[in-house]
Scaffold this motif. Structure first.
Motif, mmCIF file in Angstrom:
data_model
loop_
_atom_site.group_PDB
_atom_site.id
_atom_site.type_symbol
_atom_site.label_atom_id
_atom_site.label_comp_id
_atom_site.label_asym_id
_atom_site.label_seq_id
_atom_site.Cartn_x
_atom_site.Cartn_y
_atom_site.Cartn_z
ATOM 1 N N VAL A 72 0.857 -1.185 0.000
ATOM 2 C CA VAL A 72 0.000 0.000 0.000
ATOM 3 C C VAL A 72 0.889 1.229 0.000
ATOM 4 N N THR A 73 0.605 2.140 -0.912
ATOM 5 C CA THR A 73 1.340 3.395 -0.996
ATOM 6 C C THR A 73 0.365 4.543 -0.810
ATOM 7 N N MET A 74 0.733 5.446 0.090
ATOM 8 C CA MET A 74 -0.071 6.641 0.346
ATOM 9 C C MET A 74 0.737 7.861 -0.076
ATOM 10 N N LYS A 75 0.061 8.757 -0.780
ATOM 11 C CA LYS A 75 0.677 9.997 -1.229
ATOM 12 C C LYS A 75 -0.105 11.146 -0.638
ATOM 13 N N ALA A 76 0.594 12.082 -0.018
ATOM 14 C CA ALA A 76 -0.066 13.203 0.645
ATOM 15 C C ALA A 76 0.571 14.514 0.226
ATOM 16 N N SER A 77 -0.280 15.530 0.081
ATOM 17 C CA SER A 77 0.211 16.878 -0.208
ATOM 18 C C SER A 77 -0.747 17.889 0.405
ATOM 19 N N ILE A 78 -0.211 19.067 0.647
ATOM 20 C CA ILE A 78 -1.041 20.160 1.145
ATOM 21 C C ILE A 78 -1.828 20.703 -0.040
ATOM 22 N N ASN A 79 -3.164 20.704 0.097
ATOM 23 C CA ASN A 79 -4.023 21.209 -0.981
ATOM 24 C C ASN A 79 -4.537 22.616 -0.705
ATOM 25 N N TYR A 80 -4.565 22.995 0.581
ATOM 26 C CA TYR A 80 -5.155 24.275 0.970
ATOM 27 C C TYR A 80 -4.561 24.678 2.311
ATOM 28 N N VAL A 81 -4.389 25.972 2.510
ATOM 29 C CA VAL A 81 -4.004 26.493 3.825
ATOM 30 C C VAL A 81 -4.928 27.637 4.199
ATOM 31 N N PHE A 138 -6.407 23.513 -4.715
ATOM 32 C CA PHE A 138 -6.739 24.592 -3.772
ATOM 33 C C PHE A 138 -8.181 25.064 -3.997
ATOM 34 N N ILE A 139 -8.546 25.276 -5.256
ATOM 35 C CA ILE A 139 -9.896 25.731 -5.591
ATOM 36 C C ILE A 139 -10.931 24.685 -5.194
ATOM 37 N N LYS A 140 -10.642 23.412 -5.434
ATOM 38 C CA LYS A 140 -11.574 22.356 -5.032
ATOM 39 C C LYS A 140 -11.767 22.350 -3.522
ATOM 40 N N ALA A 141 -10.716 22.639 -2.758
ATOM 41 C CA ALA A 141 -10.844 22.714 -1.294
ATOM 42 C C ALA A 141 -11.769 23.859 -0.895
ATOM 43 N N ILE A 142 -11.645 24.996 -1.576
ATOM 44 C CA ILE A 142 -12.548 26.125 -1.311
ATOM 45 C C ILE A 142 -13.984 25.717 -1.603
ATOM 46 N N LYS A 143 -14.212 25.063 -2.729
ATOM 47 C CA LYS A 143 -15.563 24.635 -3.116
ATOM 48 C C LYS A 143 -16.131 23.634 -2.112
ATOM 49 N N ARG A 144 -15.304 22.699 -1.610
ATOM 50 C CA ARG A 144 -15.771 21.750 -0.597
ATOM 51 C C ARG A 144 -16.173 22.481 0.676
ATOM 52 N N GLN A 145 -15.395 23.509 1.067
ATOM 53 C CA GLN A 145 -15.737 24.296 2.266
ATOM 54 C C GLN A 145 -17.065 25.022 2.074
ATOM 55 N N GLU A 146 -17.262 25.611 0.902
ATOM 56 C CA GLU A 146 -18.515 26.321 0.617
ATOM 57 C C GLU A 146 -19.694 25.357 0.665
ATOM 58 N N SER A 147 -19.521 24.191 0.078
ATOM 59 C CA SER A 147 -20.570 23.176 0.061
ATOM 60 C C SER A 147 -20.882 22.690 1.475
ATOM 61 N N GLU A 148 -19.876 22.478 2.286
ATOM 62 C CA GLU A 148 -20.051 22.034 3.668
ATOM 63 C C GLU A 148 -20.797 23.091 4.474
ATOM 64 N N SER A 149 -20.489 24.351 4.236
ATOM 65 C CA SER A 149 -21.166 25.438 4.934
ATOM 66 C C SER A 149 -22.657 25.463 4.593
ATOM 67 N N LYS A 150 -22.994 25.296 3.309
ATOM 68 C CA LYS A 150 -24.394 25.255 2.880
ATOM 69 C C LYS A 150 -25.112 24.059 3.499
ATOM 70 N N LYS A 151 -24.442 22.915 3.512
ATOM 71 C CA LYS A 151 -25.036 21.707 4.082
ATOM 72 C C LYS A 151 -25.303 21.895 5.574
ATOM 73 N N ASN A 152 -24.357 22.464 6.293
ATOM 74 C CA ASN A 152 -24.531 22.688 7.731
ATOM 75 C C ASN A 152 -25.702 23.625 8.015
ATOM 76 N N LYS A 153 -25.866 24.638 7.169
ATOM 77 C CA LYS A 153 -26.984 25.577 7.332
ATOM 78 C C LYS A 153 -28.318 24.861 7.120
ATOM 79 N N ALA A 154 -28.389 24.026 6.091
ATOM 80 C CA ALA A 154 -29.627 23.282 5.811
ATOM 81 C C ALA A 154 -29.941 22.305 6.939
ATOM 82 N N LEU A 155 -28.937 21.622 7.445
ATOM 83 C CA LEU A 155 -29.158 20.664 8.535
ATOM 84 C C LEU A 155 -29.561 21.379 9.820
ATOM 85 N N SER A 156 -29.030 22.553 10.043
ATOM 86 C CA SER A 156 -29.382 23.328 11.227
ATOM 87 C C SER A 156 -30.864 23.659 11.223
ATOM 88 N N SER A 157 -31.412 23.951 10.045
ATOM 89 C CA SER A 157 -32.836 24.283 9.960
ATOM 90 C C SER A 157 -33.694 23.077 10.318
#
Length: 178
Positions: A72-81, A138-157
């Motif tokens: 098993v080989t795992m490859k890791a990199s920083i995608n967003y800060v 990096f952009i995909k990480a931003i989009k995932r954060q935006e999507s997670e924020s929308k999901k959290n708002k909907a679940l909160s309701s």
């Protein structure tokens, strides 16, 4: 200060042993998650120069089983800060060392937070994007954060007033007794 993605890229490989198996004879998913957490820690610590803790793990889909005897080989990199957080992208592949056949087993994103010697969050270096793929990640990480924020708002309701959402249950195998 900015560090390039390649400055903290990490790769590790490990031979899968029989002691790592689940009751089905495949490598236990929990063992793989533990290895993923280790490589996320190493990658984030290398980028930040600090001790890091796991804040969250994005969705992990196990795409292909891993067999005893595979490498098993795992490859890791920083995608967003962020200010003190980093998203570490991890790709897991297994290889049959007799045939050379490789399988993509899963990919995931671990959010790690840098911690200083007093247990407080520490600022991390910025990320220098040296390629289009670095920018895409990096952009995909931003989009995932935006999507997670929308999901959290909907679940909160839902939690605030479940009665407004009970009609969603009509097509599911559930009986509401209140």
């Amino acid at each position: 200060m900015f560090k390039a993605v390649n400055d903290s890229r990490i790769q590790m490989s490990e031979l899968m042993l029989p002691s790592y198996t689940n009751f089905g004879g495949k490598i236990h998913g929990g063992y793989i998650l533990s290895l993923m957490d280790q490589i996320a820690f190493a990658c984030a610590s290398k980028h930040s120069g600090s001790y890091c803790v796991t804040a969250s793990v994005d969705k992990v889909n196990f795409l292909n089983p891993i067999e005893v005897g595979e490498l098993v080989t795992m490859k890791a990199s920083i995608n967003y800060v962020g200010t003190s957080s980093m998203v570490v992208g991890i790709r897991v592949e297994s290889e049959n060392i007799r045939t050379g056949k490789k399988k993509h087993c899963n990919s995931s994103y671990f959010t790690m937070v840098a911690i200083d010697e007093n247990g407080k969050t520490a600022q991390v270096p910025g990320l220098r994007l040296d390629s289009k793929i670095d920018a895409k990640r990096f952009i995909k990480a931003i989009k995932r954060q935006e999507s997670e924020s929308k999901k959290n708002k909907a679940l909160s309701s839902v939690y605030k007033n479940v009665s407004d959402h009970l009609d969603l249950l009509q097509n599911y195998r559930v009986r509401v007794d209140f």
